[in-house]
Design a protein around this motif. Structure first.
Motif, PDB file in Angstrom:
ATOM      1  N   LEU A 240       0.722  -1.157   0.021  1.00 31.22           N
ATOM      2  CA  LEU A 240       0.046  -0.046   0.084  1.00 31.22           C
ATOM      3  C   LEU A 240       0.936   1.173  -0.047  1.00 31.22           C
ATOM      4  O   LEU A 240       0.538   2.270  -0.553  1.00 31.22           O
ATOM      5  N   ALA A 241       2.029   0.960   0.632  1.00 27.22           N
ATOM      6  CA  ALA A 241       2.952   2.142   0.729  1.00 27.22           C
ATOM      7  C   ALA A 241       3.723   2.507  -0.571  1.00 27.22           C
ATOM      8  O   ALA A 241       4.057   3.757  -0.857  1.00 27.22           O
ATOM      9  N   GLU A 242       4.166   1.486  -1.141  1.00 29.66           N
ATOM     10  CA  GLU A 242       5.080   1.500  -2.354  1.00 29.66           C
ATOM     11  C   GLU A 242       4.571   1.029  -3.744  1.00 29.66           C
ATOM     12  O   GLU A 242       5.208   1.283  -4.636  1.00 29.66           O
ATOM     13  N   GLY A 243       3.492   0.320  -3.560  1.00 35.51           N
ATOM     14  CA  GLY A 243       3.095  -0.190  -4.774  1.00 35.51           C
ATOM     15  C   GLY A 243       2.551   0.623  -6.089  1.00 35.51           C
ATOM     16  O   GLY A 243       2.277   0.261  -6.942  1.00 35.51           O
ATOM     17  N   GLY A 244       2.054   1.874  -5.569  1.00 38.53           N
ATOM     18  CA  GLY A 244       1.756   2.804  -6.717  1.00 38.53           C
ATOM     19  C   GLY A 244       0.447   2.271  -7.129  1.00 38.53           C
ATOM     20  O   GLY A 244       0.016   2.427  -8.425  1.00 38.53           O
TER      21      GLY A 244
END
Length: 254
Positions: A79-83
């Motif tokens: 959720l933070a880094e997946g775009g």
């Protein structure tokens, strides 16, 4: 170059960029065995037309609740880094069940409410839209109590609700020949997975799917990657179509 021509070119570039942005979607499914049996994310990905840029991932393990997902490092990183542009949440069957006593406080006391709101908050903070995919129960009364809870949770989470229980039960009565339930008597059959894929596609893209959902590669019953993110490969073989094309409008509904 004239100023007028420059303005026209810039406007065209803006429209082209906006169109490209609309065509590139990264979709993450967070769920459990209802999500991975028959490979719902894979079936969903198969609905993309040629030339459409879409990447679909899944984080799901057997018996997992959304409360489990809130403490899952793989979910937090994704959720933070997946775009991701779109996140689809699916709770474990029955967790959103809200009988009459629960309905009096609009499902606010359900533990499932807090976890869905937290995951939705994280997803929206990263720029994603959030969808809450429904589940189902066996009887009309339990389906109604379940959908009450699901609708309340989706609303409290600022998520778009994708209804499954009521239309599935109706179709089971009118189309009993379709495979609604897995051989184990609990998990989704091909028709139910196809229904979820089609209705999720319509919710995200606001269009009627043009083809029947098919699964690329092995059809799973056990979680294909329970401890991490599964990236859907739509080029894998063999290819199994869950329903025939004439069933698509029936499963999508009005």
């Amino acid at each position: 170059m004239s100023r007028r021509l420059l303005v026209v070119l810039l406007a065209a570039l803006t429209v082209s960029t906006a169109w490209a942005d609309e065509q590139v979607r990264r979709v993450l499914f967070i769920g459990n065995s209802l999500t991975y049996v028959n490979d719902l994310p894979n079936a969903f990905a198969s609905l993309a037309l040629p030339g459409t840029h879409i990447q679909v991932d899944m984080i799901a393990s057997g018996g997992a609740t959304l409360a489990d997902a809130t403490g899952n490092p793989s979910v937090s990183r994704a959720l933070a880094e997946g775009g991701y542009t779109d996140v689809v949440l699916q709770e474990r069957g029955g967790e959103a069940f809200c009988p009459s006593a629960c309905q009096q406080n609009n499902a606010a006391s359900l533990p499932a409410m807090q976890s869905a709101r937290e995951l939705s908050r994280r997803a929206r903070a990263s720029g994603a839209r959030v969808f809450y995919l429904g589940t189902w129960q066996s009887s009309k009364e339990t389906n109604e109590a379940l959908e009450f809870g699901e609708r309340a949770i989706a609303k409290a989470s600022d998520a778009t609700y994708i209804e499954i229980a009521k239309p599935r039960r109706k179709l089971m009565l009118t189309r009993p020949e379709m495979a609604w339930t897995h051989a184990d008597g609990q998990h989704p059959g091909y028709a139910t997975t196809a229904m979820m894929a089609l209705r999720t596609w319509r919710a995200i893209f606001h269009v009627m799917p043009a083809a029947a959902p098919c699964v690329a590669g092995e059809l799973h019953y056990h979680a294909p990657k329970p401890d991490g993110v599964l990236h859907i490969d739509t080029s894998a073989t063999p290819r199994t179509c869950l329903v025939t094309e004439d069933a698509v409008p029936v499963l999508v509904g009005g």
